[in-house]
Scaffold this active site. Structure first.
Site, PDB file in Angstrom:
ATOM      1  N   ALA A  17      52.983  25.805  47.416  1.00 33.46           N
ATOM      2  CA  ALA A  17      52.693  24.693  48.315  1.00 33.46           C
ATOM      3  C   ALA A  17      51.208  24.683  48.635  1.00 33.46           C
ATOM      4  O   ALA A  17      50.499  25.669  48.416  1.00 33.46           O
ATOM      5  CB  ALA A  17      53.507  24.838  49.597  1.00 33.46           C
ATOM      6  N   GLU A  75      55.914  34.232  49.883  1.00 30.15           N
ATOM      7  CA  GLU A  75      55.645  33.749  51.239  1.00 30.15           C
ATOM      8  C   GLU A  75      55.413  34.848  52.265  1.00 30.15           C
ATOM      9  O   GLU A  75      54.584  34.695  53.174  1.00 30.15           O
ATOM     10  CB  GLU A  75      56.794  32.839  51.711  1.00 30.15           C
ATOM     11  CG  GLU A  75      56.785  31.448  51.100  1.00 30.15           C
ATOM     12  CD  GLU A  75      57.503  31.366  49.753  1.00 30.15           C
ATOM     13  OE1 GLU A  75      57.758  30.257  49.271  1.00 30.15           O
ATOM     14  OE2 GLU A  75      57.806  32.438  49.176  1.00 30.15           O
TER      15      GLU A  75
END
Length: 260
Positions: A66, A135
């Site tokens: 992202a 993440e």
């Protein structure tokens, strides 16, 4: 429809959606997620499209993650909204699409990129592909369905290890884990995806849509997948595809499914 971050090619009932942000390694930003939603929705509604292939531009990345700069300063509430809206708009949307979606993973598929690939109905990969959910190395967790879909696909223990270490696995490992169905040289990836897609196009698109619905039901909490299958099986009997398929079988000819 004109897109800034993606391109679409259509041929023989197959739509190839390519994420085209090569300078950003095809990272998912808000605009790209919105464009992907519109593209998947449009191709799904087009009766002539029987299969959708999703891939990335260039030879380095499917989707490298992202766009972190967009949410680095978000609050708790904003972070929750980001995950909820993203899942609804793209990741859950793709998983539940009636049109089958194949992810052709042509390089790095990290974070949101792997989550997008896992939303597809199945995945194939080039031999240079690398996959992971990094993440936790940023102080956050996968928020686009990664903590749910990865264990479903490769098992809880392996998923826990991948998520906790924030590490990457290569294509042969992904194949051994069952995360991808096939691994081929990058030059052969799209050809393989189209070859598989062509086989799919020869079958009933109505039945395939109901099969997708039934398989997905088995992974939804509070939903009895067997009951979904029974209902969907019965509904098939009222379709033109069923009439054509059974008639063609009895007449010993290939079916020409109308997709109704």
């Amino acid at each position: 429809m004109n897109y800034e971050n993606i391109s679409i090619e259509r041929e023989n009932g197959i739509a190839v959606i390519t994420i085209n942000r090569p300078t950003k390694l095809n990272a998912l930003n808000k605009a790209t997620i919105e464009e992907l939603h519109k593209a998947f929705k449009s191709e799904n509604e087009d009766r002539s499209i029987k299969v959708i292939i999703i891939t990335g531009s260039g030879d380095k990345a499917f989707v490298a993650g992202a766009d972190i700069s967009e949410f680095a300063n978000f609050s708790i509430k904003e972070g929750g909204r980001l995950a909820a809206q993203g899942q609804e708009m793209l990741f859950d949307f793709v998983q539940n699409l009636e049109t089958p979606v194949i992810a052709a993973v042509n390089g790095f598929a990290l974070g949101g990129g792997l989550e997008l690939a896992m939303s597809a109905h199945f995945r194939i990969a080039s031999d240079n592909a690398k996959m992971g959910l990094p993440e936790v190395s940023l102080g956050v967790i996968p928020g686009y369905g990664g903590t749910q879909r990865l264990p479903q696909l490769i098992g809880k223990g392996r998923a826990m290890e991948m998520i906790m270490t924030a590490g990457m696995i290569d294509a042969p490992t992904a194949l051994s884990y069952g995360l991808v169905n096939h691994v081929v040289p990058q030059a052969e990836l799209l050809d393989l995806a189209k070859n598989i897609a062509t086989k799919i196009t020869k079958n009933s698109s109505v039945a395939i849509g109901k099969a997708i619905q039934s398989v997905n039901a088995g992974f939804e909490e509070g939903v009895n997948g067997y009951h979904t299958e029974i209902r969907a099986f019965g509904e098939c009997f009222g379709t033109e595809d069923f009439k054509e398929g059974t008639t063609a079988f009895l007449e010993k000819r290939k079916a020409a499914f109308p997709g109704k």
